[in-house]
Design a protein around this motif. Structure first.
Motif, PDB file in Angstrom:
ATOM      1  N   ILE A   1       0.840  -1.198   0.000  1.00  0.00           N
ATOM      2  CA  ILE A   1       0.000   0.000   0.000  1.00  0.00           C
ATOM      3  C   ILE A   1       0.876   1.249   0.000  1.00  0.00           C
ATOM      4  O   ILE A   1       0.591   2.229  -0.685  1.00  0.00           O
ATOM      5  CB  ILE A   1      -0.957  -0.017   1.216  1.00  0.00           C
ATOM      6  N   ARG A   2       1.964   1.216   0.761  1.00  0.00           N
ATOM      7  CA  ARG A   2       2.870   2.353   0.798  1.00  0.00           C
ATOM      8  C   ARG A   2       3.431   2.627  -0.602  1.00  0.00           C
ATOM      9  O   ARG A   2       3.578   3.763  -1.043  1.00  0.00           O
ATOM     10  CB  ARG A   2       4.010   2.073   1.769  1.00  0.00           C
TER      11      ARG A   2
ATOM     12  N   LEU B   1       0.751   4.747 -15.012  1.00  0.00           N
ATOM     13  CA  LEU B   1       1.856   4.028 -14.359  1.00  0.00           C
ATOM     14  C   LEU B   1       3.209   4.485 -14.889  1.00  0.00           C
ATOM     15  O   LEU B   1       3.349   4.767 -16.086  1.00  0.00           O
ATOM     16  CB  LEU B   1       1.709   2.520 -14.602  1.00  0.00           C
ATOM     17  N   PRO B   2       4.209   4.525 -14.015  1.00  0.00           N
ATOM     18  CA  PRO B   2       5.554   4.869 -14.489  1.00  0.00           C
ATOM     19  C   PRO B   2       6.114   3.776 -15.413  1.00  0.00           C
ATOM     20  O   PRO B   2       5.595   2.654 -15.448  1.00  0.00           O
ATOM     21  CB  PRO B   2       6.382   4.955 -13.194  1.00  0.00           C
TER      22      PRO B   2
ATOM     23  N   GLU C   1      13.366   1.134 -10.435  1.00  0.00           N
ATOM     24  CA  GLU C   1      14.144   2.037  -9.579  1.00  0.00           C
ATOM     25  C   GLU C   1      13.457   2.307  -8.247  1.00  0.00           C
ATOM     26  O   GLU C   1      14.090   2.253  -7.185  1.00  0.00           O
ATOM     27  CB  GLU C   1      14.405   3.348 -10.321  1.00  0.00           C
ATOM     28  N   ILE C   2      12.115   2.569  -8.294  1.00  0.00           N
ATOM     29  CA  ILE C   2      11.440   2.892  -7.026  1.00  0.00           C
ATOM     30  C   ILE C   2      11.239   1.666  -6.129  1.00  0.00           C
ATOM     31  O   ILE C   2      10.820   1.787  -4.990  1.00  0.00           O
ATOM     32  CB  ILE C   2      10.092   3.652  -7.210  1.00  0.00           C
TER      33      ILE C   2
ATOM     34  N   SER D   1       2.762   5.954  -3.041  1.00  0.00           N
ATOM     35  CA  SER D   1       3.841   6.790  -3.571  1.00  0.00           C
ATOM     36  C   SER D   1       3.686   7.030  -5.070  1.00  0.00           C
ATOM     37  O   SER D   1       4.371   7.864  -5.643  1.00  0.00           O
ATOM     38  CB  SER D   1       5.198   6.145  -3.266  1.00  0.00           C
ATOM     39  N   LEU D   2       2.775   6.297  -5.722  1.00  0.00           N
ATOM     40  CA  LEU D   2       2.587   6.471  -7.171  1.00  0.00           C
ATOM     41  C   LEU D   2       1.683   7.656  -7.508  1.00  0.00           C
ATOM     42  O   LEU D   2       1.528   7.993  -8.677  1.00  0.00           O
ATOM     43  CB  LEU D   2       2.008   5.198  -7.791  1.00  0.00           C
ATOM     44  N   GLY D   3       1.056   8.243  -6.482  1.00  0.00           N
ATOM     45  CA  GLY D   3       0.279   9.457  -6.740  1.00  0.00           C
ATOM     46  C   GLY D   3      -1.217   9.296  -6.597  1.00  0.00           C
ATOM     47  O   GLY D   3      -1.743   8.187  -6.430  1.00  0.00           O
ATOM     48  N   ALA D   4      -1.893  10.442  -6.700  1.00  0.00           N
ATOM     49  CA  ALA D   4      -3.329  10.528  -6.374  1.00  0.00           C
ATOM     50  C   ALA D   4      -4.225   9.724  -7.310  1.00  0.00           C
ATOM     51  O   ALA D   4      -5.320   9.323  -6.923  1.00  0.00           O
ATOM     52  CB  ALA D   4      -3.756  11.992  -6.387  1.00  0.00           C
TER      53      ALA D   4
END
Ligand SMILES: CCCCCCCCCCCCC/C=C/[C@@H](O)[C@H](COP(=O)(O)O)NC(=O)CCCCCCCCCCCCCCC
Length: 208
Positions: A42-43, A159-160, A167-168, A47-50
């Motif tokens: 969940i964390r 999505l990134p 990396e994240i 961190s991926l945004g709103a």
């Protein structure tokens, strides 16, 4: 975001460790590391945004419900939770909108999504939105109404990239991240498989 930052940056390592700790020699799934693994995921999602907050909010609510039951009844494992709730009879369990079983079932289906998505990431396909959509269609989507499927598919476009994703995960180079995925996937698969068997055995795979 603030809560996520306060707990330090996400690392795939902690999720791997949590799911590794889940399965006992007797093939029971321990609730404490299971929920800890979910808190890590969940964390990451937060961190991926709103764009993803409608998803993380639902996951947070489900983990909170299970944490409350864990505190109240001191269930050690998913097996003891199922046994406890089934003691009231299958009909009573099906009638409860707040049962631990139906809540675990939702997270369990999401774990299948995760397993497929991580396998896709590991395979090298660079388009994460494609990976994510494929994993979703093969798992959670069949349990979601049209409007949820639509919102999820729109969110996946935000999505990134695969490189950013690796990396994240915070485990070093892209190669190291891929290696850790290879290590993590079997543990997640094991937890998934045992839970699937447990729910099938008690005919709980379609709990409303
Ligand atoms: C990385 C991208 C994250 C994409 C997440 C993919 C899953 C998409 C799920 C869309 C759920 C939409 C929210 C609504 C859900 C509920 O309707 C629905 C049914 O609940 P109900 O029976 O109580 O009504 N809920 C569910 O099915 C549970 C969904 C739980 C989703 C948890 C997703 C966690 C994702 C963690 C991402 C971590 C990536 C890790 C990479 C290292």
């Amino acid at each position: 975001m603030a809560a996520a930052a306060a707990a330090g940056p996400f690392s795939l390592r902690e999720v791997l460790d949590a799911f590794r700790r889940c399965v006992t020699e007797q093939r029971e799934v321990l609730l404490e590391p299971y929920l800890s693994g979910w808190r890590g995921l969940i964390r990451f999602l937060q961190s991926l945004g709103a764009v993803f907050s409608f998803i993380s909010k639902d996951a947070v609510a489900k983990v909170a419900l299970l944490e409350a039951q864990h505190r109240q009844h001191r269930f050690v494992s998913l097996q003891s939770l199922v046994q406890h709730e089934l003691a009231a009879g299958p009909a009573a369990l099906r009638a409860r909108p707040d049962s631990g079983c139906r809540t675990v079932l939702r997270l369990h289906r999401a774990l299948r999504w995760l397993q497929l998505f991580l396998e896709g990431l590991r395979s090298g396909e660079p388009r994460t939105s494609v990976l994510c959509t494929d994993a979703y269609n093969a798992s959670l989507a069949q349990h979601h109404p049209w409007v949820v499927r639509k919102a999820a598919t729109v969110a996946f476009c935000a999505l990134p990239s695969r490189d950013a994703f690796l990396e994240i995960m915070n485990v070093g180079s892209a190669d190291e991240a891929v290696a850790m995925l290879g290590e993590a996937i079997p543990y997640i698969g094991d937890v998934y498989g045992i839970t699937q068997e447990l729910f099938a055995e008690h005919k709980l795979l379609d709990l409303p």
